[in-house]
Scaffold this active site. Structure first.
Site, PDB file in Angstrom:
ATOM      1  CE  LYS A 214      12.011  46.720  63.495  1.00  0.00           C
ATOM      2  NZ  LYS A 214      11.188  46.362  62.426  1.00  0.00           N
TER       3      LYS A 214
ATOM      4  CG  LEU B 209       3.977  43.085  57.113  1.00  0.00           C
ATOM      5  CD1 LEU B 209       5.265  42.997  56.110  1.00  0.00           C
ATOM      6  CD2 LEU B 209       2.791  42.431  56.616  1.00  0.00           C
TER       7      LEU B 209
ATOM      8  CE1 TYR C 112       9.958  41.268  64.844  1.00  0.00           C
ATOM      9  CE2 TYR C 112      11.806  39.573  64.602  1.00  0.00           C
ATOM     10  CZ  TYR C 112      11.099  40.493  65.361  1.00  0.00           C
ATOM     11  OH  TYR C 112      11.323  40.348  66.757  1.00  0.00           O
ATOM     12  CB  CYS C 113       6.984  44.143  61.637  1.00  0.00           C
ATOM     13  SG  CYS C 113       5.668  45.547  61.679  1.00  0.00           S
ATOM     14  N   PRO C 114       9.113  45.920  58.885  1.00  0.00           N
ATOM     15  CG  PRO C 114       9.773  45.578  56.599  1.00  0.00           C
ATOM     16  CD  PRO C 114       9.233  44.702  57.590  1.00  0.00           C
TER      17      PRO C 114
END
Length: 280
Positions: free
Chosen positions: A160, A93, A147-149
């Protein structure tokens, strides 16, 4: 023998640095470079490769992001903030790329014993070793709110700073990571949070997009309390390779690789245009 030692000790690696190519180095070019290099490693014409690269003010969306109900409004917001937006042709993502984010690709020959999980473990082990001098503990687990996990989010104290992905093509494997080196991780997260707010607007979506909590993300500079730069991390990366016993040589592209890159770049541009025409 652990995964890192197995792949680095007494192994020959080419090093290609594209971290200083500047504002006109497009992220789609990086996808093409990795595909071309995967092909070269896969067919045996190249040793394993370490590639470092940086892109300026770019948002890379996933294909699923491009299907959000008001994605155009989300993209217009990003453009207004000065970001170039592209859609990747693989999984994942939305992520932010800018001058404070270092991307690293490890490109190896695909072997049956080299599972997808081992690819992630290799990159995780490399980053653990890379950050050892800073006295931090790196974890690999999904950071909800980032975001973009993914299950191989890399974090320190629950925040992160990196995400890992993989691409496999014609016998080659590219294990890729983005490392948030400097700047504000939470500010980058707020940018993607606002993108999703504008692209969704409370409407039903075909996938579970991340509900971003900006405080779950930070840069390595913030997490270590040191003024780190992309170049200082590249230096530490090269030291780590040498300490692990790798034979590392600075390299450029062969003529065959350049031709392959041109072919892959044209293919990726056309595919990106098709995705854009269909969904954006």
């Amino acid at each position: 023998m652990n995964t890192l030692t197995n792949h680095l000790s007494n192994q020959t690696w080419r090093f290609i640095d594209q971290s200083t190519l500047g504002v006109y180095f497009d992220a789609l070019q990086s996808f093409a470079y990795d595909d071309a290099l995967c092909i070269a490693v896969g067919n045996g014409s190249s040793d394993a490769l370490l590639r470092t690269w940086v892109h300026h003010d770019t948002i890379v969306l996933g294909i699923q992001d491009s299907r959000l109900p008001f994605v155009q409004e989300g993209i217009e917001f990003l453009n207004e903030q000065g970001y170039h937006v592209i859609v990747r042709n693989s999984g994942g993502l939305a992520v932010v790329l800018d001058q404070g984010i270092l991307n690293v690709s490890l490109i190896l020959k695909e072997e049956k014993k080299f599972s997808i999980n081992e690819g992630y473990e290799l990159m995780f082990a490399l980053i653990q070793q890379l950050l050892k001098p800073y006295g931090v503990t790196v974890e690999a687990r999904e950071i909800v709110g980032s975001y973009c996990p993914g299950s191989f989010d890399l974090s320190i104290d629950g925040k992160k700073f990196a995400g890992i992905s993989q691409r496999r093509i014609r016998g080659g494997v590219a294990v890729q990571i983005y490392l948030c080196v400097s700047g504000s991780g939470s500010e980058r997260a707020k940018l993607i949070q606002t993108f999703y707010d504008k692209a969704v607007q409370g409407q039903p979506t075909s996938f579970e997009y991340p509900r971003i909590v900006p405080e779950t993300m930070a840069s390595l500079s913030e997490l270590t309390g040191q003024k780190l730069t992309v170049q200082s991390i590249i230096h530490q990366l090269l030291l780590t390779f040498k300490e692990q016993g790798a034979h590392l040589s600075s390299s450029t592209f062969t003529e065959e690789e350049r031709q392959s890159y041109e072919e892959q770049y044209i293919r990726i541009i056309k595919r990106n245009e098709r995705i854009s025409a269909r969904h954006l």
